[in-house]
Design a protein around this motif. Structure first.
Motif, PDB file in Angstrom:
ATOM      1  N   ASP A  55      -2.157   5.256   5.509  1.00 44.31           N
ATOM      2  CA  ASP A  55      -2.629   4.112   4.725  1.00 44.31           C
ATOM      3  C   ASP A  55      -2.367   4.327   3.238  1.00 44.31           C
ATOM      4  O   ASP A  55      -1.785   3.475   2.568  1.00 44.31           O
ATOM      5  CB  ASP A  55      -4.113   3.886   4.999  1.00 44.31           C
ATOM      6  N   LYS A  56      -2.749   5.481   2.714  1.00 44.96           N
ATOM      7  CA  LYS A  56      -2.560   5.755   1.285  1.00 44.96           C
ATOM      8  C   LYS A  56      -1.083   5.935   0.945  1.00 44.96           C
ATOM      9  O   LYS A  56      -0.636   5.548  -0.132  1.00 44.96           O
ATOM     10  CB  LYS A  56      -3.375   6.960   0.865  1.00 44.96           C
ATOM     11  N   LEU A  57      -0.320   6.508   1.863  1.00 46.99           N
ATOM     12  CA  LEU A  57       1.126   6.630   1.633  1.00 46.99           C
ATOM     13  C   LEU A  57       1.785   5.258   1.558  1.00 46.99           C
ATOM     14  O   LEU A  57       2.645   5.018   0.713  1.00 46.99           O
ATOM     15  CB  LEU A  57       1.778   7.452   2.739  1.00 46.99           C
ATOM     16  N   LEU A  58       1.392   4.357   2.444  1.00 44.15           N
ATOM     17  CA  LEU A  58       1.952   3.003   2.405  1.00 44.15           C
ATOM     18  C   LEU A  58       1.546   2.287   1.120  1.00 44.15           C
ATOM     19  O   LEU A  58       2.343   1.535   0.548  1.00 44.15           O
ATOM     20  CB  LEU A  58       1.508   2.205   3.632  1.00 44.15           C
ATOM     21  N   ALA A  59       0.334   2.540   0.648  1.00 44.02           N
ATOM     22  CA  ALA A  59      -0.097   1.958  -0.625  1.00 44.02           C
ATOM     23  C   ALA A  59       0.753   2.493  -1.768  1.00 44.02           C
ATOM     24  O   ALA A  59       1.184   1.735  -2.642  1.00 44.02           O
ATOM     25  CB  ALA A  59      -1.577   2.250  -0.865  1.00 44.02           C
ATOM     26  N   LEU A  60       1.022   3.800  -1.762  1.00 46.31           N
ATOM     27  CA  LEU A  60       1.872   4.401  -2.795  1.00 46.31           C
ATOM     28  C   LEU A  60       3.265   3.779  -2.767  1.00 46.31           C
ATOM     29  O   LEU A  60       3.826   3.424  -3.812  1.00 46.31           O
ATOM     30  CB  LEU A  60       1.958   5.915  -2.602  1.00 46.31           C
ATOM     31  N   ILE A  61       3.822   3.614  -1.582  1.00 49.73           N
ATOM     32  CA  ILE A  61       5.151   3.008  -1.455  1.00 49.73           C
ATOM     33  C   ILE A  61       5.111   1.569  -1.962  1.00 49.73           C
ATOM     34  O   ILE A  61       6.023   1.125  -2.655  1.00 49.73           O
ATOM     35  CB  ILE A  61       5.655   3.079  -0.003  1.00 49.73           C
ATOM     36  N   ALA A  62       4.044   0.837  -1.640  1.00 49.65           N
ATOM     37  CA  ALA A  62       3.931  -0.556  -2.093  1.00 49.65           C
ATOM     38  C   ALA A  62       3.984  -0.648  -3.610  1.00 49.65           C
ATOM     39  O   ALA A  62       4.679  -1.496  -4.169  1.00 49.65           O
ATOM     40  CB  ALA A  62       2.645  -1.182  -1.554  1.00 49.65           C
ATOM     41  N   VAL A  63       3.268   0.226  -4.282  1.00 44.57           N
ATOM     42  CA  VAL A  63       3.271   0.208  -5.745  1.00 44.57           C
ATOM     43  C   VAL A  63       4.638   0.639  -6.269  1.00 44.57           C
ATOM     44  O   VAL A  63       5.179   0.038  -7.196  1.00 44.57           O
ATOM     45  CB  VAL A  63       2.148   1.106  -6.320  1.00 44.57           C
ATOM     46  N   ALA A  64       5.218   1.655  -5.640  1.00 46.15           N
ATOM     47  CA  ALA A  64       6.507   2.176  -6.112  1.00 46.15           C
ATOM     48  C   ALA A  64       7.631   1.163  -5.976  1.00 46.15           C
ATOM     49  O   ALA A  64       8.502   1.088  -6.841  1.00 46.15           O
ATOM     50  CB  ALA A  64       6.862   3.455  -5.363  1.00 46.15           C
ATOM     51  N   VAL A  65       7.643   0.395  -4.906  1.00 42.95           N
ATOM     52  CA  VAL A  65       8.752  -0.542  -4.693  1.00 42.95           C
ATOM     53  C   VAL A  65       8.490  -1.918  -5.292  1.00 42.95           C
ATOM     54  O   VAL A  65       9.380  -2.761  -5.294  1.00 42.95           O
ATOM     55  CB  VAL A  65       9.122  -0.691  -3.192  1.00 42.95           C
ATOM     56  N   ALA A  66       7.293  -2.135  -5.809  1.00 38.73           N
ATOM     57  CA  ALA A  66       6.939  -3.470  -6.303  1.00 38.73           C
ATOM     58  C   ALA A  66       7.907  -4.007  -7.346  1.00 38.73           C
ATOM     59  O   ALA A  66       8.171  -5.202  -7.400  1.00 38.73           O
ATOM     60  CB  ALA A  66       5.516  -3.467  -6.855  1.00 38.73           C
ATOM     61  N   PRO A  92      -2.635  -2.847   2.785  1.00 38.44           N
ATOM     62  CA  PRO A  92      -2.414  -4.299   2.706  1.00 38.44           C
ATOM     63  C   PRO A  92      -3.032  -4.914   1.453  1.00 38.44           C
ATOM     64  O   PRO A  92      -2.434  -5.809   0.839  1.00 38.44           O
ATOM     65  CB  PRO A  92      -3.076  -4.833   3.979  1.00 38.44           C
ATOM     66  N   ARG A  93      -4.211  -4.415   1.037  1.00 34.63           N
ATOM     67  CA  ARG A  93      -4.837  -4.940  -0.179  1.00 34.63           C
ATOM     68  C   ARG A  93      -3.999  -4.618  -1.407  1.00 34.63           C
ATOM     69  O   ARG A  93      -3.834  -5.456  -2.305  1.00 34.63           O
ATOM     70  CB  ARG A  93      -6.250  -4.369  -0.343  1.00 34.63           C
ATOM     71  N   VAL A  94      -3.456  -3.411  -1.453  1.00 36.20           N
ATOM     72  CA  VAL A  94      -2.597  -3.030  -2.576  1.00 36.20           C
ATOM     73  C   VAL A  94      -1.334  -3.883  -2.574  1.00 36.20           C
ATOM     74  O   VAL A  94      -0.892  -4.356  -3.625  1.00 36.20           O
ATOM     75  CB  VAL A  94      -2.261  -1.519  -2.534  1.00 36.20           C
ATOM     76  N   ALA A  95      -0.749  -4.110  -1.404  1.00 32.70           N
ATOM     77  CA  ALA A  95       0.461  -4.936  -1.307  1.00 32.70           C
ATOM     78  C   ALA A  95       0.180  -6.361  -1.796  1.00 32.70           C
ATOM     79  O   ALA A  95       0.980  -6.930  -2.548  1.00 32.70           O
ATOM     80  CB  ALA A  95       0.985  -4.953   0.127  1.00 32.70           C
ATOM     81  N   ARG A  96      -0.959  -6.923  -1.389  1.00 32.47           N
ATOM     82  CA  ARG A  96      -1.320  -8.276  -1.865  1.00 32.47           C
ATOM     83  C   ARG A  96      -1.484  -8.284  -3.381  1.00 32.47           C
ATOM     84  O   ARG A  96      -1.035  -9.195  -4.070  1.00 32.47           O
ATOM     85  CB  ARG A  96      -2.594  -8.764  -1.169  1.00 32.47           C
ATOM     86  N   HIS A  97      -2.127  -7.245  -3.900  1.00 29.97           N
ATOM     87  CA  HIS A  97      -2.317  -7.142  -5.344  1.00 29.97           C
ATOM     88  C   HIS A  97      -0.977  -7.069  -6.072  1.00 29.97           C
ATOM     89  O   HIS A  97      -0.768  -7.733  -7.093  1.00 29.97           O
ATOM     90  CB  HIS A  97      -3.178  -5.918  -5.659  1.00 29.97           C
ATOM     91  N   MET A  98      -0.048  -6.269  -5.550  1.00 30.91           N
ATOM     92  CA  MET A  98       1.260  -6.138  -6.190  1.00 30.91           C
ATOM     93  C   MET A  98       2.022  -7.463  -6.140  1.00 30.91           C
ATOM     94  O   MET A  98       2.712  -7.814  -7.096  1.00 30.91           O
ATOM     95  CB  MET A  98       2.075  -5.015  -5.542  1.00 30.91           C
ATOM     96  N   LEU A  99       1.901  -8.197  -5.042  1.00 34.63           N
ATOM     97  CA  LEU A  99       2.549  -9.511  -4.965  1.00 34.63           C
ATOM     98  C   LEU A  99       1.957 -10.460  -6.008  1.00 34.63           C
ATOM     99  O   LEU A  99       2.682 -11.212  -6.660  1.00 34.63           O
ATOM    100  CB  LEU A  99       2.400 -10.101  -3.564  1.00 34.63           C
ATOM    101  N   GLN A 100       0.648 -10.418  -6.181  1.00 33.20           N
ATOM    102  CA  GLN A 100      -0.013 -11.264  -7.185  1.00 33.20           C
ATOM    103  C   GLN A 100       0.410 -10.885  -8.592  1.00 33.20           C
ATOM    104  O   GLN A 100       0.512 -11.737  -9.466  1.00 33.20           O
ATOM    105  CB  GLN A 100      -1.529 -11.159  -7.056  1.00 33.20           C
TER     106      GLN A 100
END
Length: 108
Positions: A55-66, A92-100
């Motif tokens: 979960d935390k790794l996917l959040a890190l990737i989400a921020v990194a690729v944003a 998923p919450r981090v990904a939504r935040h990055m999209l916003q």
């Protein structure tokens, strides 16, 4: 306490692993295929009903690729943001935040 997507995002961007990942993305030494293969391997350890360490790794990737590369980044963020499961409370919450945020990284 990491109770919000924003607080986790701020912690992530100060992490050395994140900095290295962003450097490799920006220098184009990491391909979309590399990301996809890593995420695929990571998700092999996902089991419904069990806390998922990724979960935390996917959040890190989400921020990194944003901030790119496109179209991988927006596709990855959209797909991750759509997930709704107890095993992934943060990514998923981090990904939504990055999209916003439109891929903008926070100012430290």
């Amino acid at each position: 306490m990491l109770t919000t997507a924003e607080s986790l995002e701020r912690l992530i961007v100060s992490d050395s692993a994140f900095c290295e990942l962003r450097r490799r993305i920006e220098s184009a030494t990491l391909s979309t295929a590399d990301f996809e293969a890593f995420v695929e391997r990571l998700l092999r350890d996902f089991h419904p009903g069990r806390t998922f360490y990724g979960d935390k790794l996917l959040a890190l990737i989400a921020v990194a690729v944003a901030a790119g590369p496109e179209p991988f980044s927006s596709c990855f963020l959209r797909e991750l943001a759509e997930l709704q499961c107890a095993e992934l409370p943060l990514a998923p919450r981090v990904a939504r935040h990055m999209l916003q945020q439109g891929g903008r990284l926070p100012l430290l």
